[in-house]
Design a protein around this motif. Structure first.
Motif, short mmCIF file in Angstrom:
data_model
loop_
_atom_site.label_atom_id
_atom_site.label_comp_id
_atom_site.label_asym_id
_atom_site.label_seq_id
_atom_site.Cartn_x
_atom_site.Cartn_y
_atom_site.Cartn_z
N THR A 12 -7.97 -43.69 -7.38
CA THR A 12 -8.40 -44.33 -6.34
C THR A 12 -9.84 -44.57 -6.19
OG1 THR A 12 -8.62 -42.30 -4.75
CG2 THR A 12 -6.54 -43.32 -5.08
N GLY A 13 -10.38 -45.26 -5.38
CA GLY A 13 -11.94 -45.55 -5.07
C GLY A 13 -12.66 -44.22 -4.49
N TYR A 14 -11.75 -43.23 -4.03
CA TYR A 14 -12.24 -42.46 -3.13
C TYR A 14 -12.08 -41.00 -3.99
CZ TYR A 14 -12.71 -45.48 0.68
OH TYR A 14 -13.05 -46.67 1.65
N SER A 15 -11.92 -41.01 -5.35
CA SER A 15 -11.96 -40.09 -6.20
C SER A 15 -13.07 -40.15 -7.24
CB SER A 15 -10.44 -39.87 -6.78
OG SER A 15 -10.34 -41.13 -7.48
N TYR A 16 -12.87 -39.09 -8.06
CA TYR A 16 -14.08 -38.79 -9.14
C TYR A 16 -13.28 -38.04 -10.12
CZ TYR A 16 -15.43 -34.47 -6.74
OH TYR A 16 -15.46 -33.30 -6.17
N ARG A 17 -13.95 -38.27 -11.39
CA ARG A 17 -13.33 -37.49 -12.62
C ARG A 17 -14.21 -36.27 -12.73
NH1 ARG A 17 -11.47 -40.13 -18.09
NH2 ARG A 17 -10.08 -38.46 -18.98
N VAL A 18 -13.58 -34.95 -12.94
CA VAL A 18 -14.25 -33.68 -13.19
C VAL A 18 -14.38 -33.42 -14.45
CG1 VAL A 18 -14.05 -31.23 -12.44
CG2 VAL A 18 -13.51 -33.08 -10.69
N LEU A 20 -11.75 -33.71 -18.48
CA LEU A 20 -10.86 -34.73 -19.29
C LEU A 20 -9.47 -34.86 -18.52
CD1 LEU A 20 -10.45 -36.03 -21.80
CD2 LEU A 20 -9.45 -33.97 -22.97
N ASN A 21 -8.79 -33.90 -17.70
CA ASN A 21 -7.67 -34.10 -17.35
C ASN A 21 -7.61 -33.67 -15.69
OD1 ASN A 21 -7.26 -33.62 -19.97
ND2 ASN A 21 -4.93 -32.98 -19.79
N VAL A 22 -8.82 -33.83 -15.36
CA VAL A 22 -9.03 -33.11 -13.74
C VAL A 22 -9.84 -34.57 -12.97
CG1 VAL A 22 -9.80 -31.31 -12.21
CG2 VAL A 22 -8.87 -31.03 -14.58
N TRP A 23 -9.21 -34.78 -11.82
CA TRP A 23 -10.07 -35.60 -10.83
C TRP A 23 -9.89 -34.90 -9.60
CZ3 TRP A 23 -7.30 -37.09 -14.98
CH2 TRP A 23 -7.68 -38.09 -15.75
N ALA A 24 -10.97 -35.36 -8.78
CA ALA A 24 -10.96 -34.88 -7.20
C ALA A 24 -11.36 -35.67 -6.23
CB ALA A 24 -12.05 -33.60 -7.26
N GLY A 25 -10.74 -35.37 -5.11
CA GLY A 25 -11.44 -36.46 -4.08
C GLY A 25 -10.58 -36.01 -2.62
N GLU A 26 -10.45 -36.89 -1.90
CA GLU A 26 -10.04 -36.59 -0.60
C GLU A 26 -8.45 -36.49 -0.59
OE1 GLU A 26 -11.00 -40.11 1.83
OE2 GLU A 26 -9.64 -41.34 1.02
N TYR A 27 -8.02 -36.22 0.57
CA TYR A 27 -6.63 -36.14 0.97
C TYR A 27 -5.74 -37.35 0.54
CZ TYR A 27 -2.53 -33.61 3.35
OH TYR A 27 -1.51 -32.91 3.57
N PRO A 28 -4.77 -37.29 -0.44
CA PRO A 28 -4.04 -38.46 -1.09
C PRO A 28 -3.25 -39.19 -0.46
CG PRO A 28 -2.82 -36.44 -1.58
CD PRO A 28 -4.21 -36.02 -0.90
N VAL A 29 -2.84 -38.67 1.13
CA VAL A 29 -2.17 -39.71 1.80
C VAL A 29 -2.82 -39.91 3.15
CG1 VAL A 29 0.16 -39.94 3.15
CG2 VAL A 29 0.00 -39.05 0.96
N TRP A 30 -2.94 -41.06 3.68
CA TRP A 30 -3.76 -41.28 4.69
C TRP A 30 -3.12 -42.25 5.64
CZ3 TRP A 30 -5.14 -42.76 -0.15
CH2 TRP A 30 -4.83 -43.93 -0.52
N ASP A 31 -1.75 -42.62 5.36
CA ASP A 31 -0.88 -43.47 6.18
C ASP A 31 0.55 -42.74 6.18
OD1 ASP A 31 0.91 -45.32 7.38
OD2 ASP A 31 -0.36 -46.75 7.51
N TRP A 32 1.15 -42.19 7.37
CA TRP A 32 2.11 -41.13 7.40
C TRP A 32 3.72 -41.96 7.41
CZ3 TRP A 32 1.09 -37.36 5.11
CH2 TRP A 32 -0.10 -36.70 4.96
N ASP A 33 3.27 -43.47 7.63
CA ASP A 33 4.70 -44.29 7.45
C ASP A 33 5.09 -44.18 6.12
OD1 ASP A 33 5.87 -46.94 6.05
OD2 ASP A 33 6.43 -46.93 8.20
N ASN A 34 6.56 -43.58 6.02
CA ASN A 34 7.21 -43.24 4.92
C ASN A 34 7.04 -44.08 3.60
OD1 ASN A 34 9.04 -41.20 3.45
ND2 ASN A 34 10.66 -42.57 3.89
N SER A 35 7.46 -45.32 3.76
CA SER A 35 7.15 -46.20 2.49
C SER A 35 5.68 -46.38 2.35
CB SER A 35 7.58 -47.50 2.92
OG SER A 35 6.93 -48.28 3.91
N ILE A 36 4.69 -46.55 3.19
CA ILE A 36 3.33 -46.75 2.73
C ILE A 36 2.94 -45.21 2.14
CG2 ILE A 36 1.08 -46.84 3.74
CD1 ILE A 36 2.18 -48.69 5.76
N GLY A 37 3.19 -43.98 2.74
CA GLY A 37 2.83 -42.64 2.03
C GLY A 37 3.50 -42.66 0.61
N ARG A 38 4.52 -43.15 0.31
CA ARG A 38 5.02 -43.19 -1.02
C ARG A 38 4.01 -43.95 -1.97
NH1 ARG A 38 9.66 -40.22 -1.53
NH2 ARG A 38 10.92 -39.95 0.55
N GLN A 39 3.89 -45.11 -1.41
CA GLN A 39 2.87 -46.10 -2.35
C GLN A 39 1.65 -45.31 -2.53
OE1 GLN A 39 2.85 -49.74 0.05
NE2 GLN A 39 4.80 -50.24 -0.32
#
Length: 117
Positions: A12-18, A20-39
């Protein structure tokens, strides 16, 4: 010659690479509607993330485990928001979690996140 990491490749645009196999960033879900959270989680899994390391404390954010498929692992290693690990052992546990997962699955990809405010 050392291989350079492509730092532009990220889930995502709010993540960064740490690493080879590791990225970091903010909480991965920001909308709690079931279908949007899954997306939102699918942004990570489509990128290849198959391990989430959640640094938030219990109750700090609504859980997102219900959006994960059974093939996705989630590890809880809480650190107070805006804080640092309480002990060196906490950092060692983080590294061991990654190392053990990579020994089992050498192509595992990790997303380490905090609250992200």
């Amino acid at each position: 010659m050392t291989k350079q990491l492509d730092l532009t490749m990220k889930p995502t645009g709010y993540s960064y690479r740490v690493d080879l196999n590791v990225w970091a960033g903010e909480y991965p879900v920001w909308d709690w509607d079931n279908s949007i959270g899954r997306q939102q989680i699918q942004l990570f899994t489509a990128f290849g993330i198959n391990n989430f390391i959640d640094l938030t404390e219990s109750g700090e954010m609504p859980p997102y485990a219900q959006f994960l498929s059974l093939s996705i692992e989630r590890h809880q290693l809480p650190i107070p928001n805006g804080g640092t690990p309480a002990a060196v052992e906490d950092v060692v546990e983080l590294f061991r979690t990654i190392e053990c997962s990579l020994l089992e699955k050498p192509f595992a990809k990790f997303y380490i996140h905090c609250l992200g405010e």
